[in-house]
Design a protein around this motif. Structure first.
Motif, PDB file in Angstrom:
ATOM      1  N   UNK A  81       0.855  -1.192   0.000  1.00 28.92           N
ATOM      2  CA  UNK A  81       0.000   0.000   0.000  1.00 28.92           C
ATOM      3  C   UNK A  81       0.889   1.240   0.000  1.00 28.92           C
ATOM      4  N   UNK A  82       0.494   2.325  -0.668  1.00 29.87           N
ATOM      5  CA  UNK A  82       1.313   3.547  -0.674  1.00 29.87           C
ATOM      6  C   UNK A  82       1.588   4.110   0.719  1.00 29.87           C
TER       7      UNK A  82
ATOM      8  N   UNK B  35       2.065   0.203   4.448  1.00 28.35           N
ATOM      9  CA  UNK B  35       1.586  -1.052   5.027  1.00 28.35           C
ATOM     10  C   UNK B  35       1.647  -2.171   3.986  1.00 28.35           C
ATOM     11  N   UNK B  36       1.593  -3.401   4.480  1.00 26.79           N
ATOM     12  CA  UNK B  36       1.617  -4.593   3.640  1.00 26.79           C
ATOM     13  C   UNK B  36       0.284  -5.313   3.798  1.00 26.79           C
ATOM     14  N   UNK B  37      -0.297  -5.725   2.684  1.00 30.73           N
ATOM     15  CA  UNK B  37      -1.549  -6.474   2.700  1.00 30.73           C
ATOM     16  C   UNK B  37      -1.234  -7.942   2.445  1.00 30.73           C
TER      17      UNK B  37
ATOM     18  N   UNK C 154      -3.834  -6.324   7.253  1.00 35.34           N
ATOM     19  CA  UNK C 154      -2.966  -5.193   6.953  1.00 35.34           C
ATOM     20  C   UNK C 154      -1.859  -5.151   8.007  1.00 35.34           C
ATOM     21  N   UNK C 155      -0.589  -5.239   7.588  1.00 40.22           N
ATOM     22  CA  UNK C 155       0.566  -5.180   8.471  1.00 40.22           C
ATOM     23  C   UNK C 155       1.156  -3.774   8.390  1.00 40.22           C
TER      24      UNK C 155
ATOM     25  N   UNK D  25       2.294  -4.053  13.578  1.00 42.63           N
ATOM     26  CA  UNK D  25       0.968  -4.341  14.120  1.00 42.63           C
ATOM     27  C   UNK D  25       0.112  -4.854  12.971  1.00 42.63           C
ATOM     28  N   UNK D  26      -0.954  -5.564  13.280  1.00 39.25           N
ATOM     29  CA  UNK D  26      -1.786  -6.121  12.213  1.00 39.25           C
ATOM     30  C   UNK D  26      -3.261  -5.967  12.550  1.00 39.25           C
ATOM     31  N   UNK D  27      -4.072  -5.841  11.495  1.00 38.36           N
ATOM     32  CA  UNK D  27      -5.521  -5.785  11.650  1.00 38.36           C
ATOM     33  C   UNK D  27      -6.149  -6.556  10.498  1.00 38.36           C
TER      34      UNK D  27
END
Length: 386
Positions: free
Chosen positions: A198-199, A202-204, A212-213, A221-223
């Motif tokens: 992601x711009x 974050x990493x998906x 989302x990392x 953190x992650x969600x």
């Protein structure tokens, strides 16, 4: 001292064991120097008086290792012992035993609850003081493989400036290096289906459902993001600030904030959308896995135009597995077949040109290109099955 050896008595009235005796030393960065005698009693060096005084209440059994870690004292030998401060001196808090034989070395880690423990017969362990658990230190941090260290009798452990550990053993000298990969804590070691960036940094990550990392301090953190009603997420890209998801059911779905929107359903054409690539014209190129019948070509989606399918009439003669746009905005497609593995898109003619050259190396008849990249000079690099 002053180039002379000096004998220091340990305690004014202390009578230690005679003969060959082993003493353990440890020192903090603040200059606190401790010594433990073979019976496990701990002494502190008083610099002004140039002498040692006892700081533990009594002898506690043989000690071969001594450590000050996170403001606490640990000693190891026939048991792992923990000391706490009380009544003006250190007192034995717990004798924790040792399930892996005699302890020879104790070393601190970055975690205040973790100790690195070397033993006489069973190698190296990580002790978690908060959970009272012992974890074997392996040669790899891959949970699917077990590579035990070829080191059993640990004599010494010395850290270097790079954060690696030099392990001195009866079997020789070993170097225990930090893992090449970092672990995102709180995430299970499930099979990862796909990744996206992601711009915002974050990493998906899709394990079927998408997380989302986000970088946070030294870790992440992650969600979890909203889940699809049916199917799994098999491809992820971000275009125009919107997250685009390809599903195992052949559906193209956008995720904006917390809202999922279905844009295209390609179930009649095939199965999962296995790969997606955005281009500079805001197109999404869609590579799809076959369902019951073979798939030829590739699909393209644009919000104002919908889905366009490129097959034999548009120059593609086999299934496409990956599409990439290079620095000069040229679009390349690659896939299956000795004669049909590489194409370039011609936007003026809206069709593909076959660039597949004869292969000059040994290859199988099922030759495939699974990924590719285009460098700054326009050279196309292919990751193949041969």
């Amino acid at each position: 001292k002053d180039e002379q050896l000096e004998f220091l008595q340990i305690g004014a009235s202390y009578q230690g064991p005679r003969g060959q005796a082993q003493y353990c030393f440890t020192e903090t960065r603040g200059g606190l120097l401790l010594i433990s005698d073979p019976q496990g009693q701990v002494f502190r060096y008083k610099r002004e008086e140039d002498e040692f005084e006892p700081i533990s209440t009594a002898a506690n059994g043989r000690a071969d290792a001594l450590l000050i870690h996170a403001g606490q004292i640990w000693s190891g030998g026939d048991e792992l012992r923990h000391f706490i401060f009380g009544r003006d001196r250190w007192q034995l808090n717990q004798s924790l035993g040792t399930p892996h034989g005699r302890i020879t070395v104790l070393r601190p880690t970055a975690d205040p609850d973790h100790l690195l423990v070397g033993t006489e017969e069973e190698g190296l362990f990580l002790y978690d003081a908060a959970m009272d658990t012992w974890q074997t230190v392996f040669g790899a941090n891959d949970p699917h493989r077990i590579e035990e260290l070829p080191l059993q009798h640990i004599n010494e452990i010395v850290p270097d400036r790079q954060g690696d550990w030099w392990v001195c053993t009866a079997e020789g000298l070993g170097l225990l290096q930090q893992p090449f990969f970092s672990i995102v804590f709180g995430q299970a070691n499930n099979s990862t289906v796909c990744l996206g960036t992601h711009p915002d940094g974050s990493i998906l990550v899709s394990y079927g459902e998408v997380y989302r990392m986000t970088p946070e301090g030294d870790g992440f953190s992650s969600e979890v993001l909203p889940e699809l009603e049916e199917g799994l997420v098999t491809s992820i890209v971000v275009m125009g600030g919107v997250v685009w998801l390809g599903s195992s059911r052949g559906e193209l779905i956008s995720l904006y904030r917390v809202e999922l929107t279905l844009h295209a359903d390609l179930q009649e054409r095939g199965g999962a959308l296995s790969f997606m690539e955005p281009d500079a014209a805001q197109n999404l190129w869609l590579c799809q896995a076959p369902d019951e019948t073979p798939i030829v070509g590739v699909a393209r989606y644009h919000e104002s135009e919908g889905v366009a399918v490129y097959g034999p009439e548009e120059g593609l003669d086999n299934r496409i597995l990956v599409v990439r746009q290079g620095p000069k905005e040229r679009i390349y497609a690659a896939g299956i077949g000795v004669d049909t593995y590489l194409y370039r898109y011609d936007p003026k003619a809206d069709r593909f040109i076959n660039l597949s050259l004869p292969l000059t190396f040994s290859h199988s008849p099922t030759f495939e290109v699974h990924d590719m990249t285009i460098d700054a000079k326009g050279v196309v690099w292919l990751a193949t099955t041969d």
